[in-house]
Design an enzyme around this catalytic site. Structure first.
Site, PDB file in Angstrom:
ATOM      1  N   GLU A  12      28.900  -8.428  35.040  1.00 18.83           N
ATOM      2  CA  GLU A  12      29.000  -8.322  33.772  1.00 18.83           C
ATOM      3  C   GLU A  12      28.152  -7.086  33.257  1.00 18.83           C
ATOM      4  O   GLU A  12      28.290  -6.830  32.083  1.00 18.83           O
ATOM      5  CB  GLU A  12      28.896  -9.476  33.196  1.00 18.83           C
ATOM      6  N   GLY A  78      36.986 -18.509  29.200  1.00 17.65           N
ATOM      7  CA  GLY A  78      38.185 -18.984  29.506  1.00 17.65           C
ATOM      8  C   GLY A  78      38.913 -19.088  28.004  1.00 17.65           C
ATOM      9  O   GLY A  78      38.521 -19.357  27.181  1.00 17.65           O
ATOM     10  N   MET A 176      29.611 -19.888  29.373  1.00 17.00           N
ATOM     11  CA  MET A 176      28.542 -20.835  29.450  1.00 17.00           C
ATOM     12  C   MET A 176      27.119 -20.442  29.085  1.00 17.00           C
ATOM     13  O   MET A 176      26.066 -21.027  29.453  1.00 17.00           O
ATOM     14  CB  MET A 176      28.606 -21.048  31.010  1.00 17.00           C
ATOM     15  N   GLU A 177      27.157 -19.183  28.181  1.00 14.29           N
ATOM     16  CA  GLU A 177      25.926 -18.811  27.517  1.00 14.29           C
ATOM     17  C   GLU A 177      25.791 -18.415  26.101  1.00 14.29           C
ATOM     18  O   GLU A 177      24.883 -18.500  25.583  1.00 14.29           O
ATOM     19  CB  GLU A 177      25.612 -17.469  28.333  1.00 14.29           C
ATOM     20  N   ASP A 200      40.485 -16.115  32.040  1.00 12.45           N
ATOM     21  CA  ASP A 200      41.429 -17.377  32.586  1.00 12.45           C
ATOM     22  C   ASP A 200      41.696 -18.132  31.350  1.00 12.45           C
ATOM     23  O   ASP A 200      41.192 -17.876  30.386  1.00 12.45           O
ATOM     24  CB  ASP A 200      40.906 -18.223  33.590  1.00 12.45           C
TER      25      ASP A 200
HETATM   26  N1  ADE Z   1      34.027 -18.127  31.872  1.00 10.72           N
HETATM   27  C1  ADE Z   1      34.968 -17.744  32.222  1.00 10.72           C
HETATM   28  N2  ADE Z   1      36.076 -18.574  32.267  1.00 10.72           N
HETATM   29  C2  ADE Z   1      35.453 -19.823  32.198  1.00 10.72           C
HETATM   30  C3  ADE Z   1      35.743 -21.108  32.095  1.00 10.72           C
HETATM   31  N3  ADE Z   1      37.127 -21.234  32.065  1.00 10.72           N
HETATM   32  N4  ADE Z   1      34.776 -22.073  31.590  1.00 10.72           N
HETATM   33  C4  ADE Z   1      33.527 -21.964  31.327  1.00 10.72           C
HETATM   34  N5  ADE Z   1      32.828 -20.663  31.554  1.00 10.72           N
HETATM   35  C5  ADE Z   1      33.994 -19.533  31.939  1.00 10.72           C
END
Ligand code: ADE
Length: 235
Positions: A12, A78, A176-177, A200
């Site tokens: 990243e 995601g 997650m951040e 995703d």
């Molecule tokens: N970063 C990218 N895809 C993610 C997901 N499905 N859950 C948490 N962090 C992510």
């Protein structure tokens, strides 16, 4: 003006660091901060590592040791909304936690509410949101969306978990951040924005899609961040 740029993983931030000039590296609490110019804009780029604590630590260091005036979080996420496809961009209007749960001590503490804080979601800076949206649209016209980003210390990869986060937060994407960066920037009164590219769909297909699309999405997001730095430098 000095821009602090945070990404969780090497993929990243690597392209950003490569395109920086006049670079100097400094390590604080185990994270390497790369200071220099990005597209002419004074900037500090750091790979914070995965998760909320790593992210918050880097925001505090950017404020305390580097004097940044603006913070951008770049990376992958995601999708939580059917209109968002892999590669699309989400720009945070706000960011909140999906894994902060204290309702058992007080029903007023809805999911995301940090007891004692006057906000449920941390508002991104309107000017940075506009600039990020315009940068994302220049990289990939018609594929940028503005909305809520939901963060937690979980990789979301099943439908039930995904549905619960949608109901609790109304977010467009999960990662997650972002909310930890938002929280820490907000407490330091430093304007921020989260820019994420979808890797995703945060459902049962995520375990397959994430490794396939992570690098592509991360690079696209770095491209947007670079375009944004250029716009800031030109201002
Ligand atoms: N970063 C990218 N895809 C993610 C997901 N499905 N859950 C948490 N962090 C992510």
């Amino acid at each position: 003006m000095k821009l602090g740029i945070i990404g969780a993983m090497d993929v990243e931030v690597a392209a950003l660091k490569e395109s920086m000039t006049a670079k100097v590296e400094r390590t604080v609490a185990g994270s390497v901060y790369c200071e220099g110019r990005l597209e002419g804009m004074p900037a500090v780029v750091v790979q914070c590592g995965v998760g909320k604590v790593n992210a918050a630590m880097c925001v505090q260091a950017l404020c305390d040791h580097f004097g940044v005036t603006h913070i951008v979080n770049t990376g992958v996420a995601g999708s939580l909304d059917a209109k968002l496809d892999i590669g699309d961009f989400v720009i945070s209007r706000e960011a909140m936690y999906h894994d902060f749960k204290c309702s058992s001590i007080n029903p007023a503490y809805v999911v995301g509410q940090v007891p004692g804080l006057p906000v449920l979601a941390f508002p991104a800076d309107a000017g940075l949101v506009r600039m990020a949206f315009s940068a994302a649209n220049s990289v990939c016209p018609g594929h940028a969306h503005i909305g809520m980003v939901a963060s937690g210390d979980q990789f979301v990869s099943n439908k039930k978990q995904k549905q619960a986060i949608i109901e609790d937060t109304g977010a467009l994407c999960t990662e997650m951040e972002g909310a930890a960066i938002a929280h820490c920037a907000w407490r330091n009164e430093v304007p921020f924005v989260v820019i994420r590219a979808i890797s995703d769909k945060a459902d049962d297909s995520a375990e397959m899609d994430y490794p396939t699309f992570e690098a592509i999405a991360a690079k696209r997001c770095a491209e947007v961040t670079r375009a944004m730095a250029k716009a800031m430098a030109d201002k």
